[in-house]
Design a protein around this motif. Sequence first.
Motif, PDB file in Angstrom:
ATOM      1  N   LEU A 247       0.822  -1.207   0.000  1.00 46.03           N
ATOM      2  CA  LEU A 247       0.000   0.000   0.000  1.00 46.03           C
ATOM      3  C   LEU A 247       0.855   1.254   0.000  1.00 46.03           C
ATOM      4  O   LEU A 247       1.715   1.436   0.867  1.00 46.03           O
ATOM      5  CB  LEU A 247      -0.906  -0.003   1.235  1.00 46.03           C
ATOM      6  CG  LEU A 247      -1.784   1.222   1.464  1.00 46.03           C
ATOM      7  CD1 LEU A 247      -2.803   1.370   0.337  1.00 46.03           C
ATOM      8  CD2 LEU A 247      -2.501   1.101   2.816  1.00 46.03           C
ATOM      9  N   CYS A 248       0.592   2.123  -0.973  1.00 40.09           N
ATOM     10  CA  CYS A 248       1.261   3.416  -1.027  1.00 40.09           C
ATOM     11  C   CYS A 248       0.219   4.511  -0.818  1.00 40.09           C
ATOM     12  O   CYS A 248      -0.658   4.701  -1.661  1.00 40.09           O
ATOM     13  CB  CYS A 248       1.961   3.593  -2.373  1.00 40.09           C
ATOM     14  SG  CYS A 248       2.867   5.138  -2.487  1.00 40.09           S
ATOM     15  N   PHE A 249       0.287   5.195   0.326  1.00 43.48           N
ATOM     16  CA  PHE A 249      -0.617   6.298   0.613  1.00 43.48           C
ATOM     17  C   PHE A 249       0.081   7.623   0.347  1.00 43.48           C
ATOM     18  O   PHE A 249       1.200   7.862   0.809  1.00 43.48           O
ATOM     19  CB  PHE A 249      -1.062   6.263   2.078  1.00 43.48           C
ATOM     20  CG  PHE A 249      -2.319   5.479   2.325  1.00 43.48           C
ATOM     21  CD1 PHE A 249      -3.130   5.074   1.282  1.00 43.48           C
ATOM     22  CD2 PHE A 249      -2.693   5.158   3.624  1.00 43.48           C
ATOM     23  CE1 PHE A 249      -4.299   4.354   1.527  1.00 43.48           C
ATOM     24  CE2 PHE A 249      -3.857   4.445   3.873  1.00 43.48           C
ATOM     25  CZ  PHE A 249      -4.654   4.041   2.813  1.00 43.48           C
ATOM     26  N   ASN A 250      -0.617   8.477  -0.360  1.00 36.53           N
ATOM     27  CA  ASN A 250      -0.106   9.788  -0.745  1.00 36.53           C
ATOM     28  C   ASN A 250      -0.590  10.845   0.254  1.00 36.53           C
ATOM     29  O   ASN A 250      -1.791  10.988   0.485  1.00 36.53           O
ATOM     30  CB  ASN A 250      -0.616  10.091  -2.162  1.00 36.53           C
ATOM     31  CG  ASN A 250      -0.140  11.408  -2.705  1.00 36.53           C
ATOM     32  OD1 ASN A 250      -0.424  12.458  -2.138  1.00 36.53           O
ATOM     33  ND2 ASN A 250       0.540  11.361  -3.840  1.00 36.53           N
ATOM     34  N   PHE A 251       0.361  11.582   0.857  1.00 32.78           N
ATOM     35  CA  PHE A 251       0.036  12.644   1.809  1.00 32.78           C
ATOM     36  C   PHE A 251       0.627  13.971   1.317  1.00 32.78           C
ATOM     37  O   PHE A 251       1.838  14.070   1.095  1.00 32.78           O
ATOM     38  CB  PHE A 251       0.608  12.335   3.200  1.00 32.78           C
ATOM     39  CG  PHE A 251       0.059  11.081   3.815  1.00 32.78           C
ATOM     40  CD1 PHE A 251      -1.160  11.088   4.475  1.00 32.78           C
ATOM     41  CD2 PHE A 251       0.764   9.887   3.730  1.00 32.78           C
ATOM     42  CE1 PHE A 251      -1.667   9.930   5.049  1.00 32.78           C
ATOM     43  CE2 PHE A 251       0.264   8.724   4.298  1.00 32.78           C
ATOM     44  CZ  PHE A 251      -0.958   8.747   4.959  1.00 32.78           C
ATOM     45  N   GLY A 252      -0.221  14.972   1.162  1.00 29.40           N
ATOM     46  CA  GLY A 252       0.242  16.270   0.723  1.00 29.40           C
ATOM     47  C   GLY A 252       1.056  16.984   1.794  1.00 29.40           C
ATOM     48  O   GLY A 252       0.794  16.837   2.993  1.00 29.40           O
ATOM     49  N   VAL A 253       2.051  17.755   1.362  1.00 28.15           N
ATOM     50  CA  VAL A 253       2.863  18.538   2.295  1.00 28.15           C
ATOM     51  C   VAL A 253       1.980  19.436   3.153  1.00 28.15           C
ATOM     52  O   VAL A 253       2.229  19.637   4.351  1.00 28.15           O
ATOM     53  CB  VAL A 253       3.891  19.382   1.517  1.00 28.15           C
ATOM     54  CG1 VAL A 253       4.576  20.396   2.433  1.00 28.15           C
ATOM     55  CG2 VAL A 253       4.921  18.483   0.857  1.00 28.15           C
ATOM     56  N   CYS A 254       0.903  19.963   2.570  1.00 28.86           N
ATOM     57  CA  CYS A 254       0.040  20.901   3.281  1.00 28.86           C
ATOM     58  C   CYS A 254      -0.665  20.282   4.489  1.00 28.86           C
ATOM     59  O   CYS A 254      -1.158  21.001   5.366  1.00 28.86           O
ATOM     60  CB  CYS A 254      -0.991  21.499   2.335  1.00 28.86           C
ATOM     61  SG  CYS A 254      -2.032  20.280   1.522  1.00 28.86           S
ATOM     62  N   ALA A 255      -0.690  18.938   4.579  1.00 32.32           N
ATOM     63  CA  ALA A 255      -1.356  18.290   5.723  1.00 32.32           C
ATOM     64  C   ALA A 255      -0.637  18.574   7.032  1.00 32.32           C
ATOM     65  O   ALA A 255      -1.216  18.389   8.114  1.00 32.32           O
ATOM     66  CB  ALA A 255      -1.434  16.778   5.485  1.00 32.32           C
ATOM     67  N   ILE A 256       0.599  19.065   6.963  1.00 35.31           N
ATOM     68  CA  ILE A 256       1.350  19.375   8.184  1.00 35.31           C
ATOM     69  C   ILE A 256       0.669  20.475   8.990  1.00 35.31           C
ATOM     70  O   ILE A 256       0.889  20.608  10.199  1.00 35.31           O
ATOM     71  CB  ILE A 256       2.805  19.776   7.832  1.00 35.31           C
ATOM     72  CG1 ILE A 256       3.696  19.705   9.074  1.00 35.31           C
ATOM     73  CG2 ILE A 256       2.847  21.140   7.187  1.00 35.31           C
ATOM     74  CD1 ILE A 256       5.163  19.952   8.767  1.00 35.31           C
ATOM     75  N   LYS A 257      -0.196  21.253   8.343  1.00 34.12           N
ATOM     76  CA  LYS A 257      -0.868  22.357   9.035  1.00 34.12           C
ATOM     77  C   LYS A 257      -1.763  21.874  10.177  1.00 34.12           C
ATOM     78  O   LYS A 257      -2.097  22.643  11.071  1.00 34.12           O
ATOM     79  CB  LYS A 257      -1.712  23.160   8.047  1.00 34.12           C
ATOM     80  CG  LYS A 257      -2.927  22.407   7.490  1.00 34.12           C
ATOM     81  CD  LYS A 257      -3.699  23.242   6.485  1.00 34.12           C
ATOM     82  CE  LYS A 257      -4.920  22.499   5.953  1.00 34.12           C
ATOM     83  NZ  LYS A 257      -5.677  23.301   4.961  1.00 34.12           N
TER      84      LYS A 257
END
Length: 463
Positions: A247-257
């Motif tokens: 499984l490869c889950f994609n997390f955007g950099v902006c989620a760090i907010k």
Amino acid sequence: VQASRIVGIVQLCAVRADGAYLITINDDCLFPVIKNSDGYYLIGGGIEDKEEPVEALIREVKEEIGYHIGSIQPICENLSYYELRNQDWCSRNYFFYSDLLDEFTTSEDENVLIWLTLEEGLHLLTLEHQKWGLQCFARNIYKFINNQKVIDSILFMWGILQNSEDILRQVPKSDLHNHAVFGASPELFCKLTHHQVEILDYQFDNLKEMSLWCDKNVSRAFDSKEGFLKRTEGAFIQAKEDGIKKLCFNFGVCAIKYFESAREMVSNIQKLKDRYFSDGEFMPELCLDRNKYSEQYVEQYKELLACDYFVSLDMVGDEKASYENLIPLYRMAEKKGMILKAHLGEFGNAEDVITGIKKLHLTQVQHGIAIIESREAMDFIRDHQIQLNITVSSNYGLSRVSAIKTHPIKELFEYGIKVTINTDDNLIFNTDINKEYLKLYKDKVLNASELNRIRVIGLTSKK
């Protein structure tokens, strides 16, 4: 009583010819059958007077193909009535599993030994009772062989042929193109959050329309740390239920907010993984957005990269927008040995795909279907072993193809290009990984054996 009379009448009118038949399989998931002027048949034949079924099997295999066989295991038996060569036949049929050993003599001249896939066997075998025996073996293959890869492949193909999501869920699969916050199906998402989303019965014309749908149905209501984690939780549960093992889950950099630090974000993702996906291979992916570049964005990216948690790097956004300012960020990821990907060739053209691969040093491309426009681009992708992580429902939902049946995945696959089947956004496009495989089969894009080969490509995918 009436049934007995009917059987008795049939038996009086039919030639009795009990038979013993061999079903075996090789490491390529192919079954041996006999082809002759009458059709296609399992190896085996009639049981002679005072002969036991196993004795008949050994003799028939020697006579028909000239092989010894190994230890013999019964699979099943049936009673059948059928017509062959303008004659009615009645037979009790015994089906056995064994291995073909050494060839020791010449077989009967008319018989040609050929190897078929499960789908081909179920289509080509001349006699229905032999098809039934093959079906019985496919359903119970785990009782007869120890090669788990072969077991998985046959169960997967059987699930495809039976249009059964329940069977497919039992078989390991990969999902290498999945945006985690949209990774749960609408049904599971509603169950977890008591929040319903619009079920799409139309196509988007562009990414902007999809973005508006996301804001209206999901993003506004879940724009918080709790919302991010609940959506990610649903994605992990969905993957587990669907039989995803890679499984490869994609997390955007902006989620760090949503978090105090990158470490906190990573820690929370890992806790969800440990709770809901403990027995699978997890490949967290960091995602850049062409349209969100700023100094702060770069610092957030560097902070996340420093966690040494993410396995791969992806890039989304308007394919017409420049990504030159992101190239140094790709070089940072490359130095860490991360898998480099980018969304290309979904809305762009074949030239955009090749240019992106060269500039960003990509080994995988998310989508990439635009290369179908150019034989030169297809040659480059194939010769450089670039993997295309394709999402069929997403391509249709965003009007990249007019229908599933016109999707170019088969042409790309047959050209020798490494392709995988993935979900992209389950929540938006009302899908899951098993539905993706079944859609391609139902619309006659790929057959069961081809789909299985693509499944294996995903599971064995490397950099």
